[in-house]
Design a protein around this motif. Structure first.
Motif, mmCIF file in Angstrom:
data_model
loop_
_atom_site.group_PDB
_atom_site.id
_atom_site.type_symbol
_atom_site.label_atom_id
_atom_site.label_comp_id
_atom_site.label_asym_id
_atom_site.label_seq_id
_atom_site.Cartn_x
_atom_site.Cartn_y
_atom_site.Cartn_z
ATOM 1 N N ASP A 100 -2.271 -75.117 85.671
ATOM 2 C CA ASP A 100 -1.539 -75.855 85.840
ATOM 3 C C ASP A 100 -1.020 -77.170 85.396
ATOM 4 O O ASP A 100 0.797 -77.128 85.046
ATOM 5 N N ALA A 101 -1.231 -77.575 84.978
ATOM 6 C CA ALA A 101 -1.227 -78.817 84.197
ATOM 7 C C ALA A 101 -0.256 -78.802 83.111
ATOM 8 O O ALA A 101 0.219 -78.840 82.915
ATOM 9 N N HIS A 102 -0.986 -77.713 82.597
ATOM 10 C CA HIS A 102 -0.805 -77.333 80.886
ATOM 11 C C HIS A 102 0.867 -76.730 81.126
ATOM 12 O O HIS A 102 1.708 -76.506 80.324
ATOM 13 N N PHE A 103 0.752 -75.653 82.015
ATOM 14 C CA PHE A 103 2.078 -74.376 82.015
ATOM 15 C C PHE A 103 3.329 -75.671 83.151
ATOM 16 O O PHE A 103 4.338 -75.078 82.818
ATOM 17 N N ALA A 104 3.026 -76.549 83.854
ATOM 18 C CA ALA A 104 4.070 -77.714 83.772
ATOM 19 C C ALA A 104 4.017 -77.751 83.062
ATOM 20 O O ALA A 104 5.821 -78.468 82.142
ATOM 21 N N ASP A 105 3.637 -78.346 81.405
ATOM 22 C CA ASP A 105 4.224 -78.631 79.956
ATOM 23 C C ASP A 105 5.699 -77.856 79.489
ATOM 24 O O ASP A 105 6.291 -77.977 79.469
ATOM 25 N N LEU A 106 5.047 -76.820 79.906
ATOM 26 C CA LEU A 106 5.900 -75.375 79.572
ATOM 27 C C LEU A 106 7.442 -75.358 80.105
ATOM 28 O O LEU A 106 8.607 -75.042 79.714
ATOM 29 N N MET A 107 7.042 -75.690 81.555
ATOM 30 C CA MET A 107 8.717 -75.444 82.449
ATOM 31 C C MET A 107 9.668 -76.880 82.455
ATOM 32 O O MET A 107 10.022 -76.618 82.483
ATOM 33 N N ARG A 108 8.973 -78.170 81.517
ATOM 34 C CA ARG A 108 9.428 -79.119 81.474
ATOM 35 C C ARG A 108 10.514 -78.384 80.713
ATOM 36 O O ARG A 108 11.522 -79.586 80.879
ATOM 37 N N ARG A 109 9.775 -78.069 80.141
ATOM 38 C CA ARG A 109 11.082 -77.699 78.698
ATOM 39 C C ARG A 109 11.347 -77.060 78.997
ATOM 40 O O ARG A 109 11.876 -76.427 78.140
ATOM 41 N N ALA A 110 11.583 -76.246 80.650
ATOM 42 C CA ALA A 110 12.377 -75.274 80.128
ATOM 43 C C ALA A 110 14.272 -75.430 80.075
ATOM 44 O O ALA A 110 14.858 -75.947 80.466
ATOM 45 N N ARG A 111 14.874 -74.739 79.695
ATOM 46 C CA ARG A 111 16.088 -74.528 79.860
ATOM 47 C C ARG A 111 16.757 -74.240 81.169
ATOM 48 O O ARG A 111 17.838 -74.650 81.565
ATOM 49 N N THR A 112 15.924 -73.308 82.117
ATOM 50 C CA THR A 112 16.306 -73.146 83.253
ATOM 51 C C THR A 112 15.667 -73.941 84.669
ATOM 52 O O THR A 112 15.064 -74.529 84.167
ATOM 53 N N PRO A 113 16.819 -73.986 85.807
ATOM 54 C CA PRO A 113 16.636 -75.137 86.398
ATOM 55 C C PRO A 113 15.026 -74.839 86.722
ATOM 56 O O PRO A 113 14.662 -73.354 87.127
ATOM 57 N N VAL A 114 13.872 -75.449 87.051
ATOM 58 C CA VAL A 114 12.725 -75.350 87.978
ATOM 59 C C VAL A 114 12.531 -75.621 88.940
ATOM 60 O O VAL A 114 12.663 -77.573 89.170
ATOM 61 N N LEU A 115 12.461 -75.098 90.001
ATOM 62 C CA LEU A 115 11.942 -75.215 91.785
ATOM 63 C C LEU A 115 9.997 -75.811 91.477
ATOM 64 O O LEU A 115 9.655 -74.133 90.900
ATOM 65 N N LEU A 116 9.586 -76.833 91.258
ATOM 66 C CA LEU A 116 8.016 -76.612 91.966
ATOM 67 C C LEU A 116 7.367 -76.759 93.860
ATOM 68 O O LEU A 116 7.936 -77.105 94.554
ATOM 69 N N ALA A 117 6.723 -75.650 93.721
ATOM 70 C CA ALA A 117 6.205 -74.928 95.842
ATOM 71 C C ALA A 117 5.103 -75.335 95.276
ATOM 72 O O ALA A 117 3.780 -74.921 94.493
ATOM 73 N N ALA A 118 4.327 -76.324 96.030
ATOM 74 C CA ALA A 118 2.950 -76.387 96.891
ATOM 75 C C ALA A 118 3.015 -75.672 97.503
ATOM 76 O O ALA A 118 3.543 -75.611 98.507
ATOM 77 N N ASN A 119 2.377 -74.163 97.311
ATOM 78 C CA ASN A 119 2.371 -72.980 97.934
ATOM 79 C C ASN A 119 0.411 -73.325 99.185
ATOM 80 O O ASN A 119 0.552 -74.026 98.875
ATOM 81 N N LYS A 120 0.258 -72.663 99.937
ATOM 82 C CA LYS A 120 -0.405 -73.050 101.522
ATOM 83 C C LYS A 120 -0.504 -74.144 101.684
ATOM 84 O O LYS A 120 -1.476 -74.669 102.032
ATOM 85 N N CYS A 121 0.540 -74.613 102.194
ATOM 86 C CA CYS A 121 0.949 -75.629 102.515
ATOM 87 C C CYS A 121 0.508 -75.297 104.069
ATOM 88 O O CYS A 121 1.001 -76.891 105.285
ATOM 89 N N GLU A 122 0.624 -74.555 104.744
ATOM 90 C CA GLU A 122 0.535 -74.687 106.581
ATOM 91 C C GLU A 122 -0.512 -75.253 106.976
ATOM 92 O O GLU A 122 -1.547 -74.940 106.369
ATOM 93 N N GLY A 123 -1.358 -75.873 107.981
ATOM 94 C CA GLY A 123 -1.848 -77.166 108.438
ATOM 95 C C GLY A 123 -1.718 -78.382 107.053
ATOM 96 O O GLY A 123 -1.067 -78.229 106.606
ATOM 97 N N LYS A 124 -3.254 -78.800 107.373
ATOM 98 C CA LYS A 124 -3.617 -79.914 106.692
ATOM 99 C C LYS A 124 -3.747 -79.842 105.472
ATOM 100 O O LYS A 124 -4.132 -80.969 104.723
ATOM 101 N N ALA A 125 -4.777 -78.652 105.587
ATOM 102 C CA ALA A 125 -5.704 -78.254 103.791
ATOM 103 C C ALA A 125 -4.814 -78.568 102.924
ATOM 104 O O ALA A 125 -5.179 -79.303 101.954
ATOM 105 N N GLY A 126 -3.242 -78.632 102.432
ATOM 106 C CA GLY A 126 -2.647 -78.860 101.728
ATOM 107 C C GLY A 126 -2.373 -79.882 101.217
ATOM 108 O O GLY A 126 -1.001 -80.491 99.822
ATOM 109 N N GLU A 127 -2.603 -80.822 102.870
ATOM 110 C CA GLU A 127 -2.124 -81.932 101.636
ATOM 111 C C GLU A 127 -1.934 -82.995 100.982
ATOM 112 O O GLU A 127 -1.188 -83.018 99.517
ATOM 113 N N PRO A 128 -3.445 -83.141 100.414
ATOM 114 C CA PRO A 128 -3.972 -83.490 98.698
ATOM 115 C C PRO A 128 -3.208 -82.542 97.827
ATOM 116 O O PRO A 128 -2.395 -83.239 97.002
#
Ligand code: GDP
Ligand code: MG
Length: 163
Positions: A100-128
């Protein structure tokens, strides 16, 4: 030309689940084109009153001689190049991985707008994992649950001004 959103991220983060939610029964036939687009599902998405095209980079799980990282790089670069915006998914339950971190670098250099989403966030298990995602340098992640339909308002707020 219609607006296109690419859903990118490593395998198993929930890209196809979100794709299916956005496209519903309007799934288009997969184009049989050479190269990375062969690995891609495309459909007509609807989110409230918004209509757009969505790509699911579906082929990363396919068995080829290439490494996962090479395939992911190719698909992510193509998606960034060809789409009007990209949604970068991480798995909040699994936490942020080195891939994920490796590809975040690629996404940061994108010319297109990028939205970051943390999926599977239903319930408390996704909080950390949601808090970890702040560290990716892509701004504030939205909390998503592709399976349960949570976070669609935030996705809408990101897309609305772009379409
Ligand atoms: P992809 O490889 O990124 O396309 O991921 P998939 O859409 O195939 O989903 C991978 C796994 O995560 C499947 O078992 C899904 O049911 C599960 N999944 C997807 N979205 C969610 C979610 O919002 N919450 C939870 N708990 N599981 C999810
Ligand atoms: Mg998939």
């Amino acid at each position: 030309m219609s607006f296109t959103l690419a859903i990118v991220g490593r395998p198993n983060v929930g890209k196809s689940t979100l794709f299916n939610r956005l496209v519903g029964k309007r799934l288009a036939l997969v184009d049989d084109q050479p190269g990375v687009t062969r690995d891609r599902r495309e459909g007509d998405a609807r989110l409230f009153d918004l209509h757009f095209r969505v790509f699911d980079t579906a082929g990363l799980e396919d068995v080829t001689d290439d490494s996962l990282e090479a395939r992911m790089r190719r698909q992510t670069e193509a998606a960034i190049e060809q789409a009007d915006a990209a949604l970068f998914l991480v798995d909040a339950r699994a936490g942020v991985t080195p891939l994920d971190a490796h590809f975040a670098d690629l996404m940061r250099r994108a010319r297109t707008p990028v939205l970051l989403a943390a999926n599977k966030c239903e319930g408390k298990a996704g909080e950390p994992g949601l808090y970890e995602a702040f560290g990716l340098g892509l701004g504030e992640p939205i909390a998503l649950s592709a399976e349960h339909g949570l976070g669609m308002d935030e996705l809408y707020d990101f897309l609305r001004p772009l379409i």
